[in-house]
Design an enzyme around this catalytic site. Structure first.
Site, PDB file in Angstrom:
ATOM      1  N   GLU A   1     -59.578   3.191  -5.737  1.00 22.44           N
ATOM      2  CA  GLU A   1     -61.018   2.908  -5.877  1.00 22.44           C
ATOM      3  C   GLU A   1     -61.921   3.967  -5.256  1.00 22.44           C
ATOM      4  O   GLU A   1     -62.722   3.668  -4.366  1.00 22.44           O
ATOM      5  CB  GLU A   1     -61.324   1.525  -5.283  1.00 22.44           C
ATOM      6  CG  GLU A   1     -60.617   0.414  -6.007  1.00 22.44           C
ATOM      7  CD  GLU A   1     -61.086  -0.989  -5.605  1.00 22.44           C
ATOM      8  OE1 GLU A   1     -61.767  -1.137  -4.575  1.00 22.44           O
ATOM      9  OE2 GLU A   1     -60.770  -1.952  -6.334  1.00 22.44           O
TER      10      GLU A   1
ATOM     11  N   CYS B   1     -70.882  11.143   0.050  1.00 21.37           N
ATOM     12  CA  CYS B   1     -70.979  11.793   1.366  1.00 21.37           C
ATOM     13  C   CYS B   1     -72.163  12.741   1.382  1.00 21.37           C
ATOM     14  O   CYS B   1     -72.550  13.305   0.358  1.00 21.37           O
ATOM     15  CB  CYS B   1     -69.680  12.531   1.671  1.00 21.37           C
ATOM     16  SG  CYS B   1     -69.709  13.373   3.272  1.00 21.37           S
TER      17      CYS B   1
ATOM     18  N   TRP C   1     -64.088 -12.261  -0.849  1.00 22.59           N
ATOM     19  CA  TRP C   1     -65.316 -11.500  -0.580  1.00 22.59           C
ATOM     20  C   TRP C   1     -66.456 -11.832  -1.534  1.00 22.59           C
ATOM     21  O   TRP C   1     -67.498 -11.196  -1.508  1.00 22.59           O
ATOM     22  CB  TRP C   1     -65.042  -9.995  -0.576  1.00 22.59           C
ATOM     23  CG  TRP C   1     -64.108  -9.538  -1.648  1.00 22.59           C
ATOM     24  CD1 TRP C   1     -62.776  -9.275  -1.511  1.00 22.59           C
ATOM     25  CD2 TRP C   1     -64.424  -9.323  -3.038  1.00 22.59           C
ATOM     26  NE1 TRP C   1     -62.241  -8.898  -2.727  1.00 22.59           N
ATOM     27  CE2 TRP C   1     -63.222  -8.911  -3.675  1.00 22.59           C
ATOM     28  CE3 TRP C   1     -65.574  -9.424  -3.795  1.00 22.59           C
ATOM     29  CZ2 TRP C   1     -63.167  -8.614  -5.039  1.00 22.59           C
ATOM     30  CZ3 TRP C   1     -65.516  -9.135  -5.149  1.00 22.59           C
ATOM     31  CH2 TRP C   1     -64.326  -8.729  -5.752  1.00 22.59           C
TER      32      TRP C   1
ATOM     33  N   GLU D   1     -55.572  -4.311 -10.963  1.00 17.75           N
ATOM     34  CA  GLU D   1     -55.746  -5.442 -10.059  1.00 17.75           C
ATOM     35  C   GLU D   1     -56.530  -6.536 -10.757  1.00 17.75           C
ATOM     36  O   GLU D   1     -57.483  -6.262 -11.490  1.00 17.75           O
ATOM     37  CB  GLU D   1     -56.542  -5.046  -8.793  1.00 17.75           C
ATOM     38  CG  GLU D   1     -55.907  -3.998  -7.947  1.00 17.75           C
ATOM     39  CD  GLU D   1     -56.733  -3.672  -6.694  1.00 17.75           C
ATOM     40  OE1 GLU D   1     -57.601  -4.499  -6.331  1.00 17.75           O
ATOM     41  OE2 GLU D   1     -56.526  -2.609  -6.110  1.00 17.75           O
TER      42      GLU D   1
ATOM     43  N   CYS E   1     -64.663  12.267   3.384  1.00 19.15           N
ATOM     44  CA  CYS E   1     -65.478  13.147   2.550  1.00 19.15           C
ATOM     45  C   CYS E   1     -64.574  13.726   1.465  1.00 19.15           C
ATOM     46  O   CYS E   1     -63.597  14.420   1.783  1.00 19.15           O
ATOM     47  CB  CYS E   1     -66.068  14.246   3.423  1.00 19.15           C
ATOM     48  SG  CYS E   1     -66.789  15.577   2.449  1.00 19.15           S
TER      49      CYS E   1
END
Lengths: 671, 671, 671
Positions: free
Chosen positions: B151, B156, B312, B304, B116
């Site tokens: 990232e 939450c 993925w 990146e 959180c």
């Protein structure tokens, strides 16, 4: 609704939310209402939080002012109790008010129709504000109806509901032994020894239609609970204003509650008509006829329809020019005596800010929609009460039953594509396309008024139903029933002995097996009597039928059951009982129903092309024929040699007439 | 990033996880890094658990050793705080650290970026380890940047967030009355009397975009919370090393946080570039330009990208030979001054064990990938700092706004296919295919630097924006805006009065309605001035436009609004304001944008075929032209008669040149 | 199962639920069982609630009566413990019995196989009723087997399971350091310092295959837990009746538990065979062969198959005439020695009320299904014990491994379409279509009995497996392995060094990269030796192969790796090791496998068309050849010049024979 002596017009207007606007805008509304011919608005549907800012403290003054203004402007009202969206303080102070969902999650405050219908505190506070309103407005001269809450239909799975469900079961079954028997609990070891061992089927204990009998009873229980929740307010309102009709509006998504049972306790049926842009016009027509069935053929209220596109369809197409009127007359033609819209003025924020309204954000009176609405308003006023007394008379009935719907779709197998409404619609459309009027029938309706009755997929045969159908046929009626009929009792227990169980004698057949076809597969119907051996496509399910007394009207065209019967006829008493063992293509049904109707002397007023609809209403001395062009093209209709009175032009008319795209013509003829 | 005096090269390298390896392997890494020309690595991104095995007990010695080795090998570092994956003991000891998801479920320890952002304990421990690192490594000579966490973007819904959301609302709106007004809570009865009556919209109370105003503010609140979470560490790091830039890397999935707001508090923008194999090259180009916009045109960090396939994607295609380099120069050509990869060495286990790396499991230096990486490393070193000073200069700007994105997609209607990024991309691609450079603009950018500005779907008009656009046009600018513009204020309340609200005067039109088309439907754009009446396809949405001062450039080709305007032009002050009322096919936009640019004297350096991209960077005395062949085929480009300097070959060059598949050419020319 | 001396027939019958019926119906069952040739029923599978109405109070009298009736009618039984559906009172009294699902939700009572296998109270009560049954019925003369519970396979995520999972891990890894190493927890910062910091991967902490090593161990742990749960009952039953085989039936959905491990602790393997109407007949054939592998080639039990359509398929097609028999002999031909059905009599209510049964709701003996069942029952009795002694002898083995399956599909990348069973089936079908018998092999099977072994996608190489395969090849065997082989160890850690790791030496290649193709993409296999350069389609994955000692049998036909090897052969010792680096079309695999078999002298008895299957069983002195026509058409087979004995007609036969649709022929020939 009972014809209102004081007010001999179609009610025209709809949902109005003045609590969102300042006084200037409300004054502007009055002006625009006048221009548009609005004569009734519904309010204050979502104003509980404004009317009762804290528990027991009421704040009605703002509403009083608006009602005064409406009265001054000769606009009547359906007063709504604001109980479909409880105030945040209520949810916060008494969390029991909030529902638990099918996944077992306690919901938090936020949405509308988002309370547990069994919550004691919800009912207490809802009754209190309803009483407050009734007391205050019982003598308000513009009050023409009480609109309770809004679009009931939230299921709840909380502990209160759990407890009440068990009590409901106890009352229904008396003993666990009886329940074990009726629910066939010995299957998969579900025998219980105490009502407290029973859980509402939910995602926590039922992943895949695990226990249809329990789900079916839960849906019955939820209907009863919601009925009580409605009556909780309605009984108070009736006490204060015994002559004012009390109702709630049925959401377009009608499956969750047994609406026949719901409207039993209402004074009039009311529903919200939101066809998808892709719906065939016969689909809202079917729903209209279902609404007319609610109170046994009495006229009903269209509480909401959209003056333009909606916002919550996947793709919200504009209503085409004239289409508001097309849909309005379709409703009136099927038995509605109101023409109400959601909404008078478009909200500037919230989920439906892009939903169509008579007055859009642009706040102009030169918009296409406002102009169309005004034209319609004036036209309806010109119609006066002509349509209000008239009734629809049908020789054809189609049986519809909520519990049958639920049970059929709760059942696992024989195909995952089971959709009762879609299936019933296929049979309905066969008559619709022939311009033959249909009454939707309850199982408790009087069948003797009809020449032809269709009972599509009459899966569940309740006590007395088979006998009632037998009498209908014996007395000369034509009954058509289909695959998936006669299979189970009211607890979803299959008949012991050959299908279709209690219908077997009348139909003169027995059904051994039912093949399910993949959507890409089909078979053929080959007519026995037809030398040309013309074939029609069929699919979905294919029953394996054995003739007993019946004859085969058609046989299958392929597969290992090639040549065996698929459509049968049994002469029974003075009547005929047809069985359709597979799902035929539309063309076939269209021809078959027409031929049966012809045999019984049932015909259409006129022949029309697809998407040109005919509705006929009969008054005391006059027949009204609605010709409704749902197509975006001109449509010619041949009226023949008889003289008609064109209600809109007030001219005499006969022979071929041409309707513009989306146009409507109403013909009057003496009876 | 500010040019680093000590280090006049493109940073080349990327994420390095030596904590997964033994000393021999690390020594081998140093050797391979040297061979590949790596000059910077980022670490230790996920090592919190290794660095702080129990609360307050730190264990940095292993990292010290690695940093020594890197220093000895002349490899610089971005030191990352390891706070994107808290240790298990932290989640276990203080469960408040764990988030609650949108379904109301308390999560258990496990994933990364799985805390959180408002947790006090998380922030306390994150600050502590950040300070520990800052103290220890503030004087480490190889330190070139602080990379905070990784990232960000986890939403939450816990009680802490609930409480802070209410406080945030209180601060924003001061009174509930004001909030009720701004959120238009009277719709569907959501009036509140206390901030404590407000709940974060979640699956527990909002099933279908029920309350867009509240969701919008939640997304703003989450951005602010995440910003604070970043600053919690950044402020400490800045205290110890005021000259070292501090940043976090933006995930490729950029929607959840307002990245303009996030990078406001960073010293440099950084992002992770993972195009799908099926992306058109203009799509990463758009994202690069968006990254360049973060700090107003300053160069940014590619933190990146993948040296080969990812693991993925649904189907992880190999990068084609040469394609690593193609993508690397695309980044540099759009303004990046780093070329960093995830990852230096492939992990042997875990979710990403099959993600590409410079050093694969094979641990060989003769792999295709290692060879390509080495070639690129050497080439970049040869480029020295040529590209670092150069800036992109664009005459065209496209407005992009996160809150507009959120509000547009939170809105229910008019179509379910609303995708802001996809729509903006259509307009971006029209320039890209013409080899015309574009700057992505914030609403706060200085518009006066541009000749042409496009504001696609500028749904939300915040305070001052309409006025700013008017000044731009009055002063001679060309503004192009579209359907779904000018509809709402910053609280998603629709304008009262005709659309496009505050843009109406400048555009000289009003829009009455908007038709939504099914994906299989289309209409046509018919050019008014074109005698051949050439038609272009359009669809998605079709506005119904009324001209006020504007003229119609094109009209619809069919439906009931055939012949009414769909594209309009209004001369306003010294400029021109275009409105595109429907979504045109790519060919049309391509031509229209080219024509507007031509009129303003904006042209491309060269013409190329699709998928051959031109980027131009201007330094103090030199222009660099990147020609990038994204196609798996040779591509010819005509350079014309001017002489250029081929940066790679160091030869003079002119006339037609042919690039190999995936090849890149950089031309230098004096300014 | 061990051949039963007292009973030299195929067991014929199936699940029987007399607790759902009254005495008259049960008497009728006996009559119909006799007519149909039923000789064994399984009961009372779901009767726990009936047998133990309250804790410790047993009620077996009703079962006693039924068993007496069965005995009197010479019908044997598999007695089942009723523990797959606990009574409601048990769930209510001890809520620990109920499972927690992957979303963290405590389930409520309702479904079957709906308990936590690790619940102490469940095991205690299950053991108690098992013991009660064993005591009572140990000497019942008709008892031929103990059927424990039903279709185990429910995963649980409750606190008990969490605790036991940690203990299981502790036992497996001894120290957290070792676990950290084996699980490669340093990736994404998952290092733990205590076993209590580990959570079962679930939806609460793992959204997208986040932690394959942990999931893999959870699946192992669940298998071990379920094994213990079975043994909890089995050990008691064995104590009372040491000579009676004890087993549970494997659900058709076999993936969740390692069935090799499960059947290790059973006396015989048993499974439920429910092919989908769309399955190629080779798919149930593969599963049959897998079942035969469970106990190393011993015959197995078909515990359930359907005498007609199911109800829970999406579309429940009728079994075609004769097809019950086709499927029955397919089972026997592959090694089953029972032919049991779910179910004897169709339930009238519950989830499966429309599931096929020998006796349908119609309760008639003239139904198509009852007639077919009776014919089959008689035929099987005529076969006596001929098929019971016979064994299948195969020269070809295909390696199958549950942990490989799990790990392969848990892995993220290189393609989302990874489906081990589907892939293994492709290789299986290549032999099946050539009528070459296959044994499915465990990694622990004796490889020396085989000439050809295929190891499709042998992703996980456990300790000793590579060495074992090397010995097999060195000794002259042919090994074929494929893409996705040799990648990881038993903890899903990739090999360090070039793929395929430990298989590299034997295969004489190394694999640098693997390209994933979109479903619509393909490449070609170009045979090196083939002058015609015939091309075959391939796709899915394309390995980039470097030859070391191997030779290329084929190369790719396009893309940047055109001309590089895709299929290789390495002569190794006396054998040959093939590597297939891409997924070939079926025709290619069919030819390649046939050619390898021919080289080894492995051939088919007869050639047949597709969907005509040959199974060969060898007894002590006789060979039985099953010819099974799965097609809805006649099929001709040429038997050649040898004389065979037609088991059904008892005639001599040779030359061409024609089988009817779905017909079966069994030929006997002396060995």
């Amino acid at each position: 609704m009972k014809k209102n002596k004081r007010f001999p017009f179609v009610f025209y207007g709809g949902d109005y939310n003045p609590d969102q606007w300042d006084e200037d805008t409300i004054d502007r509304d009055m002006e625009l209402f006048h221009k548009a011919g609005v004569n009734l608005v519904t309010l204050p549907v979502f104003s509980w939080a404004k009317l009762e800012p804290e528990e027991g403290v009421y704040c009605f003054e703002w509403l009083d002012k608006i009602l005064e203004k409406l009265l001054a402007n000769h606009i009547n009202v359906f007063l709504s109790t604001p109980t479909s969206a409880q105030p945040a303080w209520l949810s916060k102070k008494y969390s029991e008010v909030l529902p638990v969902d099918i996944a077992g999650r306690k919901r938090t405050h936020g949405m509308r129709v988002f309370f547990c219908v069994n919550s004691k505190k919800y009912r207490e506070r809802a009754a209190a504000i309803a009483e407050e309103m009734a007391k205050r407005y019982q003598n308000y001269p513009g009050l023409l109806g009480w609109h309770v809450a809004n679009e009931y239909g939230t299921y709840c799975y909380c502990d209160t509901c759990q407890r009440k469900y068990r009590n409901w079961l106890k009352e229904r079954y008396q003993t666990v032994e009886n329940l074990n028997n009726k629910w066939n609990t010995s299957f998969w070891g579900r025998t219980v020894y105490d009502f407290d061992e029973i859980y509402i089927p939910s995602e926590l204990n039922d992943d895949y239609r695990f226990f249809p009998a329990a789900e079916l009873d839960y849906m019955r229980f939820m209907t009863d609970s919601t009925k009580d929740c409605f009556l909780n307010e309605a009984e108070i309102l009736r006490k204060y204003t015994p002559d004012i009709p009390v109702f709630s509006n049925i959401s377009g998504y009608i499956k969750k509650l047994n609406q026949f049972a719901m409207t039993d306790v209402m004074d009039v049926a009311a529903w919200d008509n939101y066809p998808s842009p892709k719906d065939d016009p016969s689909f809202p027509a079917l729903k209209h006829d279902l609404m007319r069935a609610m109170k046994g053929g009495q006229s009903y209220i269209i509480a909401e329809q959209s003056p333009n596109q909606q916002n919550w369809q996947p793709y919200n197409k504009l209503k085409r020019p004239g289409q508001i009127r097309t849909l309005a007359y379709q409703g009136i033609g099927h038995g509605a005596d109101t023409c109400l819209f959601f909404q008078m003025r478009q909200s500037i924020g919230g989920q439906e800010k892009f939903h169509g309204a008579m007055i859009s954000h642009a706040d102009r009176e030169d918009t296409r929609i406002f102009c169309e609405m005004s034209r319609l308003g004036k036209e309806l006023r010109q119609l006066e009460d002509w349509s209000l007394d008239a009734k629809i008379k049908s020789d054809v009935g189609i049986i519809f039953d909520w519990e049958n719907w639920w049970a059929l779709e709760l059942s696992s197998g024989p195909t995952k594509d089971m959709d009762y409404l879609e299936q019933v619609h296929k049979y309905y459309k066969a008559f619709y396309d022939n311009n033959i009027s249909v009454d939707m029938l309850k199982l408790t309706s009087d069948f003797s008024n009809y020449k032809v009755i269709v009972a599509p997929l009459l899966y569940m045969i309740k006590e007395g139903v088979a006998e009632k159908l037998e009498i209908f046929v014996k007395n000369g009626g034509r009954l058509i029933t289909t695959y998936m009929s006669g299979l189970v009792d009211e607890n979803d227990r299959c008949v012991f002995g050959a299908y279709p169980g209690k219908l077997r004698k009348m139909l003169g057949i027995w059904v051994e097996e039912t093949d399910a076809l993949y959507p890409e597969e089909s078979n053929q119907i080959v007519l026995s009597a037809d030398k040309t051996k013309k074939r029609f496509r069929c699919g979905f399910l294919c029953d394996q039928i054995h003739l007993e007394n019946a004859e085969a009207l058609a046989v299958y065209g392929q597969d290992f059951y090639e040549g065996t019967p698929c459509i049968t006829l049994n002469e029974f008493g003075d009547g005929k009982a047809y069985y359709i063992g597979t799902c035929p293509e539309a063309l076939f049904l269209n021809k078959m129903m027409k031929s049966i109707c012809n045999e019984c002397g049932i015909g259409a007023s006129f022949e029309t092309k697809d998407r040109v609809e005919i509705c006929v209403k009969e008054g005391n001395d006059c027949k009204l024929i609605f010709i409704i062009n749902h197509e975006d093209k001109k449509a010619a209709v041949n009226l023949g040699n008889e003289d008609y009175f064109d209600v809109f032009s007030r001219n005499k008319i006969k022979g071929e007439v041409v309707l513009n795209p989306y146009d409507v013509m109403i013909l009057g003829s003496k009876l």
